[in-house]
Design an enzyme around this catalytic site. Structure first.
Site, short mmCIF file in Angstrom:
data_model
loop_
_atom_site.label_atom_id
_atom_site.label_comp_id
_atom_site.label_asym_id
_atom_site.label_seq_id
_atom_site.Cartn_x
_atom_site.Cartn_y
_atom_site.Cartn_z
N GLU A 37 0.21 -1.41 5.46
CA GLU A 37 1.08 -1.02 6.37
C GLU A 37 0.88 0.67 6.99
O GLU A 37 1.08 0.89 8.32
CB GLU A 37 2.60 -0.90 6.05
CG GLU A 37 3.58 -0.58 6.86
CD GLU A 37 4.28 0.73 6.83
OE1 GLU A 37 4.96 1.13 7.77
OE2 GLU A 37 3.76 1.57 6.18
N ASP A 87 0.64 -1.41 0.18
CA ASP A 87 0.06 -0.03 -0.07
C ASP A 87 0.91 1.02 0.04
O ASP A 87 2.13 1.29 0.36
CB ASP A 87 -0.84 0.08 1.10
CG ASP A 87 0.11 0.11 2.57
OD1 ASP A 87 0.75 -0.57 2.77
OD2 ASP A 87 -0.54 0.71 3.58
#
Length: 488
Positions: free
Chosen positions: A147, A80
Site C-alpha cells: 500500500e 506492509d
C-alpha cells in the site's frame, strides 16, 4: 522492552496479534515473511484462505454459529509498513524485529517506525476472527500488499477475490472519526526539447536558489496556503525579464510528484553592471512574496552565488520566454472545494517538479480529486498548457480512482448509531484529500459499501510513530459492535 510493553493491555488478543506483527519484517514490496505469518494464522485457526499472484490474501472466517445468514463483512488492512529510522539507530528492516515499548498511554518503537500503520488494523481483524466474545456473520479478512509505495496490491485484485458487499477499512489514524471519501490521483508531465546556443556573451554567471519554504504533502497540505517554489521562481524570472537582460543555462526544482516543492534554482547570467539592480529585484521579490505568505509560509530566502567557471551553453531566449509563460500559466493549488463536507478540498493540482530528463526539460504535475472526471479535466487543462507551450510530448499516467462520499450509506448510518451508543457522542465524518485503498476497492468492486476508521496514530511514516492505547480499546469495541449490529 518489546513483549513486556503489552503486558496487561486490553484487548489482549489485539495487542498479542499486533506484537506478533512487530516481530515480523514487512517492508513494502518485501512482504514474504509477513504473508507467511498470515498464512500460518489462518492454518492454525482452520480458516480457509486464498492468495493471489501478487501476494494479497483473503481469509474466510465462518460466522458465529446461528448467524450464518448475516451479510458477509470484509475487514481490510495492508500488510506492509513504511520503514524509517533515526540516523543513529542500527536496524535492518528486512531481518530485524521491531523493539517496542510503552510510554504512558502510547506504544512506540525504539528509533524506528512502529508499523501501527497498518499493523493495528490487521491485528484487529485477526482478533475479531478468533475472539469468542465477538458475534459476527461471515467475515473476509482482506490483507493487501504494497500500500505504501504504489497500492500495487489492491490494484491487482481480481473480480470475485472478495464476495462481501460491506467493507471496513481499518487504516485511518484518528479516534472518533469515520472517513467516507478520498481523492484519486493522476500525473501529467510535459516534455520540452531543449534549445541551446553557444554563450558568446561577457555576462557573469550566478546560481540563484529559492529555499526556506515548508513544502509538504500535495494533498494534505494544499489547503494550508503554502508557497510553491517553482511557481515563485517563474514569477521572479518574469519580474527580472521586465527590468534587465539575462540568460539562463539550467533550471530545476521540486523532488517528488506528491510534494509541494520547497526549493528551486536556476543558473542565470547577467551583465555585471546590473548586479545591484538584480539584487534589488530579488530583495523586493522576497518582501512582496511575504505579504502573501507571511502567515502560512514565511521562510522564503533567495541565495545567490557567483559561479567562477564559464558557462559554455545557454538556453535560447525564445525557449526561456516560452518556459516562463508555461510555468506562469500552469495551474497550481485548490481547484474546487467539496459541496458535501465543509472544509474539504475536492480537487487540486500540484506543480511538482522541473528538471532535465534524457536531454529534455520535464515539468511534472499531479492532480487529485474525489471525482474522476474533475481529475481528468484538470489533467487536460495541464496538457493544453503544455501543448500551447510547444511541448514535444505530454504523458498522463493511469492514475488511481477517488472514493466519492456517499452520505446515504447504510454502513455509515449504522456506524454512526453504534458509535453514539458506545461513546454518547457523535463521530466526526470526514474525507481525505489523499489516496486510500478504498478508492481502488470501490472501482474494483462497484457498489461496495465502505467506511474507514482506526485508533489514534501520531507521527506515522516517521520514527516518532506512536499508537494510543486508550484509543485502541475504543477502536476494537467499535469494530465488534458494528459486526454485532449487522447480525440483527
Amino acid at each position: 522492552m518489546s513483549k513486556n510493553a503489552i503486558d496487561g493491555l486490553e484487548p489482549k488478543l489485539v495487542w498479542e496479534y499486533f506484537y506478533g506483527m512487530t516481530q515480523v519484517p514487512r517492508p513494502s514490496k518485501k512482504e514474504e515473511k509477513i504473508r507467511a505469518h498470515v498464512r500460518e494464522f489462518a492454518t492454525n485457526n482452520n480458516f480457509d484462505f486464498t492468495e493471489d499472484e501478487v501476494g494479497n490474501i483473503v481469509i474466510k472466517v465462518p460466522a458465529t454459529p446461528g448467524y450464518e445468514n448475516a451479510p458477509t463483512i470484509v475487514i481490510q488492512g495492508h500488510l506492509d509498513m513504511v520503514c524509517e529510522k533515526n540516523k543513529a539507530t542500527v536496524h535492518n528492516f528486512e531481518t530485524d524485529p521491531l523493539k517496542i515499548y510503552r510510554d504512558g498511554d502510547w506504544i512506540t518503537a525504539e528509533g524506528t517506525t512502529l508499523g501501527a500503520d497498518n499493523g493495528i488494523g490487521v491485528a484487529a481483524g485477526m482478533a475479531v476472527a478468533t475472539d469468542p466474545s465477538v458475534i459476527h456473520g461471515p467475515l473476509e479478512l482482506l490483507c493487501t500488499i504494497d500500500e505504501e509505495t504504489g497500492m500495487t496490491g489492491v490494484n491487482a485484485l481480481k473480480p470475485g477475490f472478495i464476495t462481501g458487499k460491506t467493507l471496513l477499512n481499518l487504516d485511518s489514524e484518528e479516534d472518533g472519526a469515520f472517513y467516507v471519501g478520498c481523492s484519486g490521483g493522476q500525473d501529467t508531465r510535459g516534455y520540452f526539447e531543449l534549445e541551446y546556443k553557444n554563450n558568446d556573451t561577457n555576462l557573469t554567471s550566478y546560481n540563484l536558489m529559492l529555499t526556506g519554504l515548508k513544502g509538504g504533502h500535495s494533498g494534505l497540505d494544499v489547503a494550508n496556503g503554502r508557497a510553491n517554489a517553482i511557481r515563485l521562481l517563474a514569477q521572479l524570472l518574469n519580474r527580472i525579464e521586465l527590468e534587465i537582460e539575462f540568460e539562463l543555462a539550467s533550471i530545476s526544482g521540486g523532488s517528488l510528484r506528491n510534494a509541494i516543492p520547497r526549493e528551486s534554482e536556476v543558473t542565470i547570467l547577467i551583465n555585471p553592471n546590473d548586479e545591484t539592480k538584480f539584487n534589488e529585484i530579488c530583495k523586493k521579490f522576497v518582501a512582496d512574496t511575504l505579504l502573501e505568505f507571511n502567515v502560512n509560509d514565511p521562510g522564503l530566502k533567495i541565495l545567490i552565488t557567483k559561479n567562477e567557471e564559464r558557462i559554455e551553453k545557454i538556453f535560447t531566449k525564445e525557449f526561456v520566454i516560452n518556459l516562463i509563460k508555461v510555468l506562469l500559466a500552469a495551474p497550481h493549488g485548490i481547484m474546487a472545494m467539496s459541496p458535501d463536507i465543509p472544509g474539504l478540498v475536492e480537487t487540486s493540482t500540484n506543480l511538482a517538479t522541473i528538471g532535465i530528463i534524457d536531454n529534455q526539460l520535464a515539468i511534472g504535475t499531479s492532480q487529485r480529486s474525489a471525482i474522476n472526471s474533475a481529475k481528468w479535466n484538470i489533467s487536460n487543462m495541464l496538457k493544453s498548457v503544455f501543448e500551447l507551450g510547444k511541448a514535444a510530448k505530454v504523458d498522463t499516467g493511469d492514475g488511481y480512482p477517488g472514493w466519492q462520499p456517499n452520505m446515504d450509506s447504510l454502513l455509515l448510518k449504522i456506524s454512526k448509531e453504534v458509535y453514539k451508543d458506545l461513546n454518547n457522542s457523535e463521530p466526526k465524518i470526514k474525507a481525505i484529500h489523499a489516496g486510500l485503498e478504498t478508492g481502488l476497492l470501490g472501482a474494483k468492486y462497484p457498489g461496495i459499501d465502505m467506511i474507514s476508521f482506526g485508533p489514534t496514530i501520531e507521527g506515522a511514516h516517521s520514527p516518532d510513530e506512536r499508537l494510543n492505547i486508550s484509543a485502541t480499546v475504543k477502536f476494537y469495541n467499535l469494530v465488534k459492535a458494528i459486526l454485532l449490529r449487522y447480525t440483527k
